[in-house]
Design an enzyme around this catalytic site. Structure first.
Site, short mmCIF file in Angstrom:
data_model
loop_
_atom_site.label_atom_id
_atom_site.label_comp_id
_atom_site.label_asym_id
_atom_site.label_seq_id
_atom_site.Cartn_x
_atom_site.Cartn_y
_atom_site.Cartn_z
CB ALA A 190 -18.88 -5.38 -3.12
CD GLU A 194 -17.79 -1.63 -6.46
OE1 GLU A 194 -16.64 -1.28 -6.14
OE2 GLU A 194 -18.82 -1.23 -5.87
CD GLU A 210 -19.48 -16.13 -5.01
OE1 GLU A 210 -18.73 -15.14 -5.00
OE2 GLU A 210 -19.65 -16.88 -4.00
CG HIS A 428 -42.89 15.09 -12.38
ND1 HIS A 428 -42.81 13.74 -12.62
CD2 HIS A 428 -43.22 15.67 -13.56
CE1 HIS A 428 -43.09 13.51 -13.89
NE2 HIS A 428 -43.34 14.67 -14.49
C1 LIG Z 1 -11.49 -2.43 -3.94
C2 LIG Z 1 -12.29 -1.93 -2.76
C3 LIG Z 1 -13.39 -1.13 -2.97
C4 LIG Z 1 -14.13 -0.66 -1.89
N1 LIG Z 1 -15.22 0.13 -2.13
C5 LIG Z 1 -15.93 0.61 -1.09
C6 LIG Z 1 -17.03 1.48 -1.28
O1 LIG Z 1 -17.37 1.85 -2.41
N2 LIG Z 1 -17.70 1.93 -0.21
C7 LIG Z 1 -17.34 1.57 1.06
O2 LIG Z 1 -17.98 2.01 2.02
N3 LIG Z 1 -16.31 0.74 1.29
C8 LIG Z 1 -15.59 0.25 0.25
N4 LIG Z 1 -14.51 -0.54 0.48
C9 LIG Z 1 -14.18 -0.87 1.89
C10 LIG Z 1 -13.47 0.31 2.58
O3 LIG Z 1 -12.30 0.65 1.85
C11 LIG Z 1 -13.11 -0.08 3.99
O4 LIG Z 1 -14.26 -0.54 4.66
C12 LIG Z 1 -12.54 1.10 4.77
O5 LIG Z 1 -11.37 1.60 4.16
C13 LIG Z 1 -12.21 0.66 6.21
O6 LIG Z 1 -11.68 1.72 6.92
P1 LIG Z 1 -10.72 1.48 8.17
O7 LIG Z 1 -10.40 2.83 8.69
O8 LIG Z 1 -11.34 0.50 9.08
O9 LIG Z 1 -9.42 0.78 7.59
P2 LIG Z 1 -8.45 1.13 6.37
O10 LIG Z 1 -9.06 2.07 5.43
O11 LIG Z 1 -7.97 -0.18 5.86
O12 LIG Z 1 -7.24 1.91 7.07
C14 LIG Z 1 -6.38 1.27 7.96
C15 LIG Z 1 -5.06 2.02 8.00
O13 LIG Z 1 -4.27 1.51 9.06
C16 LIG Z 1 -2.92 1.46 8.65
N5 LIG Z 1 -2.20 0.49 9.50
C17 LIG Z 1 -2.38 -0.85 9.55
N6 LIG Z 1 -1.56 -1.41 10.48
C18 LIG Z 1 -0.85 -0.39 11.02
C19 LIG Z 1 0.16 -0.31 12.02
N7 LIG Z 1 0.61 -1.39 12.66
N8 LIG Z 1 0.69 0.90 12.30
C20 LIG Z 1 0.27 2.02 11.66
N9 LIG Z 1 -0.69 2.00 10.71
C21 LIG Z 1 -1.25 0.82 10.40
C22 LIG Z 1 -3.00 1.04 7.20
O14 LIG Z 1 -1.83 1.39 6.49
C23 LIG Z 1 -4.24 1.82 6.73
O15 LIG Z 1 -3.88 3.08 6.18
C24 LIG Z 1 -13.74 -1.01 -0.57
C25 LIG Z 1 -12.61 -1.80 -0.36
C26 LIG Z 1 -11.88 -2.25 -1.43
C27 LIG Z 1 -10.65 -3.08 -1.18
N1 LIG Z 2 -19.50 -0.70 -3.14
C1 LIG Z 2 -19.12 -1.06 -1.94
O1 LIG Z 2 -19.67 -0.67 -0.92
C2 LIG Z 2 -17.95 -1.98 -1.80
C3 LIG Z 2 -17.17 -2.26 -2.89
C4 LIG Z 2 -16.11 -3.11 -2.74
C5 LIG Z 2 -15.84 -3.65 -1.50
N2 LIG Z 2 -16.62 -3.37 -0.45
C6 LIG Z 2 -16.37 -3.99 0.86
O2 LIG Z 2 -15.15 -4.71 0.83
C7 LIG Z 2 -15.34 -5.99 1.43
C8 LIG Z 2 -14.53 -7.04 0.70
O3 LIG Z 2 -15.07 -7.26 -0.60
P1 LIG Z 2 -14.92 -8.65 -1.34
O4 LIG Z 2 -15.75 -8.58 -2.56
O5 LIG Z 2 -13.49 -9.02 -1.43
O6 LIG Z 2 -15.46 -9.66 -0.26
P2 LIG Z 2 -16.89 -10.37 -0.06
O7 LIG Z 2 -16.74 -11.18 1.15
O8 LIG Z 2 -17.97 -9.37 -0.12
O9 LIG Z 2 -17.05 -11.31 -1.34
C9 LIG Z 2 -16.16 -12.36 -1.59
C10 LIG Z 2 -16.85 -13.37 -2.47
O10 LIG Z 2 -15.90 -14.37 -2.81
C11 LIG Z 2 -16.53 -15.63 -2.74
N3 LIG Z 2 -15.49 -16.66 -2.56
C12 LIG Z 2 -14.80 -16.96 -1.44
N4 LIG Z 2 -13.91 -17.95 -1.69
C13 LIG Z 2 -14.02 -18.26 -3.02
C14 LIG Z 2 -13.38 -19.19 -3.87
N5 LIG Z 2 -12.43 -19.99 -3.44
N6 LIG Z 2 -13.77 -19.24 -5.18
C15 LIG Z 2 -14.75 -18.43 -5.64
N7 LIG Z 2 -15.40 -17.53 -4.86
C16 LIG Z 2 -15.03 -17.44 -3.57
C17 LIG Z 2 -17.50 -15.51 -1.57
O11 LIG Z 2 -18.52 -16.47 -1.65
C18 LIG Z 2 -18.01 -14.08 -1.75
O12 LIG Z 2 -19.16 -14.01 -2.56
C19 LIG Z 2 -16.82 -6.29 1.35
O13 LIG Z 2 -17.24 -6.90 2.55
C20 LIG Z 2 -17.48 -4.96 1.15
O14 LIG Z 2 -18.13 -4.56 2.35
C21 LIG Z 2 -17.69 -2.55 -0.58
#
Ligand SMILES: Cc1cc2nc3c(=O)[nH]c(=O)nc-3n(C[C@H](O)[C@H](O)[C@H](O)COP(=O)(O)OP(=O)(O)OC[C@H]3O[C@@H](n4cnc5c(N)ncnc54)[C@H](O)[C@@H]3O)c2cc1C
Ligand SMILES: NC(=O)c1ccc[n+]([C@@H]2O[C@H](COP(=O)([O-])OP(=O)(O)OC[C@H]3O[C@@H](n4cnc5c(N)ncnc54)[C@H](O)[C@@H]3O)[C@@H](O)[C@H]2O)c1
Length: 454
Positions: A190, A194, A210, A428
């Protein structure tokens, strides 16, 4: 030593910790949350919100460029990417302020610092000025129950290190002030898709590499193929079955590694014997409970689904279980998925989808939708699986504009166990009608499609 006592202590203020804390207070508990960086966690600061903001910014640029189709003559000035990043940061700051108001209105005690387990009821909070953890103890927090919601950080691949300049993670990519000339993106999940969409849309030459034989390897093959075709059309060089992506890294100005996430499990878990599973994610049962009875783990750190909304669901449910003494399982959520390519893709299935052996499939292309025509968004389709015997809808897959919104309606249809979808509930012209049309196509009764040749 300053020791405060609480019913519940939560580690982390991402979607999982935030929701758990607020819900627990609503139910009458005294709650403290410890956060080491920023309110909002990965989702707000370097995940969902910034990616979707940049995607929307690209979409706006494309809409302006296509505005002649609606009778406008608009000349677009060259894009200054740093301005877009500054706008993104202002929006994030505003959302963060909103979250902080919610926390303070509910009287959640927020402690800024790094939490470590001292024993199964006590957390030591260390100061971490400018992100660097010090040995200075701010306070100790004693709680009956502890919910770990510490999330994840970017994974690195063997043979590489993030240097914050050439080899970067998604966190740095979302803060680049200038569009690089070219960029190698390793990982076609994902995040990779993106990032490829956003950066190629703003003029960067992208190679997306990939390891598996298709993008989004866990998604329906028709969907991942459609995403691949759309990326190619946008000028992205897509390489699949590529095990040695780093070999050509020298040729690129930036190398973005997005090959998954690693849990933030450096919490002193060993001090109390909390078990971790594969790749270090915290092991939990169906009630989000760890092997230590009073300690729970929700969201990404438990590694079930790495999504903001499943973290929120687990956080809310765990708060309810902990405060009310319930044992309600958190494993029966229908999980819609969406990826912000251009256009977006989305999918949702009933939980026991693989059990249905006699599913029939229908498909409705957006080229046949009046509303898609009006929107100027005719790429893509809705595909639907239906149980042949009961006529119950079982799954939807969508590629197309607004599929991230349409999928929520599809989820409600599946969750409610509706036996059929009817036209009387559909406005619609709307894109939602395409869900109905794909469903009816599966049953051979769609009136909105050309008849197949006999
Ligand atoms: C680029 C990207 C795009 C994404 N897009 C989407 C999307 O469109 N839709 C979606 O559903 N998900 C998306 N995700 C995934 C989503 O961000 C995560 O699934 C979500 O944030 C997880 O929530 P969480 O509360 O488990 O952890 P996090 O959001 O990671 O929060 C954990 C918090 O714990 C804090 N923390 C860690 N260790 C400690 C400690 N020892 N003491 C105090 N604080 C600590 C961290 O600083 C952090 O603020 C995306 C992720 C990435 C990286
Ligand atoms: N729109 C959304 O909901 C959204 C957007 C971004 C992220 N996320 C969440 O964040 C999580 C992390 O996203 P992500 O894209 O980093 O992880 P991912 O696990 O979804 O994808 C990682 C990809 O990297 C590939 N890969 C692994 N090792 C590799 C290598 N050495 N060379 C080439 N390809 C390799 C894997 O086969 C896999 O397809 C996802 O699990 C997703 O749930 C969600």
């Amino acid at each position: 030593m300053n020791l405060s006592e609480y019913d519940i202590a939560v580690i982390g203020l991402g979607p999982g910790g935030f929701t758990a804390a607020v819900r627990a207070v609503q139910l009458g508990a005294k709650v403290a949350v410890i956060e080491k960086f920023f309110t909002g966690g990965t989702c707000l600061n370097c995940g969902c919100i910034p990616t979707k903001f940049l995607w929307q910014s690209l979409k706006t640029k494309q809409k302006i460029q296509k505005s002649y189709e609606y009778g406008f003559k608009v000349v677009l000035e060259p894009v200054i990417f740093a301005d877009i990043i500054a706008k993104k940061d202002r929006n994030i700051a505003n959302i963060r302020k909103g979250m902080e108001m919610i926390l303070s209105s509910h009287k959640v005690d927020v402690i800024n610092g790094t939490a470590l387990f001292k024993d199964k009821n006590t957390l030591v909070v260390l100061s971490n000025e400018r992100g660097a953890v010090s040995k200075d103890v701010i306070c100790e927090v004693f709680a009956d129950k502890i919910i770990i919601a510490s999330g994840t950080k970017p994974s690195i691949i063997k043979g590489s290190v993030f240097d914050g300049n050439k080899v970067i993670s998604s966190t740095e990519a979302l803060n680049l002030k200038k569009i690089p000339k070219n960029m190698l993106i390793i990982g076609g999940g994902a995040i990779g898709i993106e990032m490829a969409t956003i950066f190629s849309g703003f003029g960067c030459q992208i190679t997306l590499s990939e390891y598996e034989n298709c993008l989004l390897p866990n998604e329906d093959k028709e969907i991942s193929e459609e995403i691949r075709k759309n990326l190619l059309r946008q000028g992205v060089n897509v390489l699949t079955s590529c095990a040695n992506a780093l070999d050509n890294a020298d040729k690129y100005e930036k190398v973005l590694i997005v090959t998954g996430r690693t849990p933030n499990n450096d919490l002193g878990l060993e001090n109390i014997g909390i078990k971790t599973a594969k790749k270090g994610f915290i092991e939990t049962n169906e009630f989000c409970q760890t092997n230590i009875e009073n300690i729970y783990a929700v969201g990404d750190v438990a590694g079930k689904n790495l999504l903001a909304y499943t973290a929120q669901n687990e956080g809310a449910l765990t708060a309810e279980n902990v405060v009310k003494g319930n044992f309600i399982a958190a494993d029966n959520f229908i999980v819609p998925q969406a990826v912000f390519a251009m256009p977006q893709s989305a999918s949702v299935k009933v939980l026991d989808f693989s059990k249905y052996k006699d599913a029939v499939f229908g498909k409705f292309p957006f080229t046949a939708s009046g509303r898609a025509f009006i929107e100027g968004e005719r790429t893509g389709f809705v595909k639907c699986a239906v149980d042949k015997t009961t006529k119950r809808p079982l799954a939807f897959w969508i590629v197309g504009a607004h599929s991230d919104e349409l999928i929520n309606t599809a989820s409600q249809i599946l969750k409610s166990g509706m036996e059929y979808i009817s036209r009387e509930t559909m406005f619609h012209p709307s894109l939602s009608e395409s869900l109905l049309n794909a469903y009816e196509d599966a049953l051979g009764k769609c009136t909105e499609l050309v008849k197949n040749k006999d």
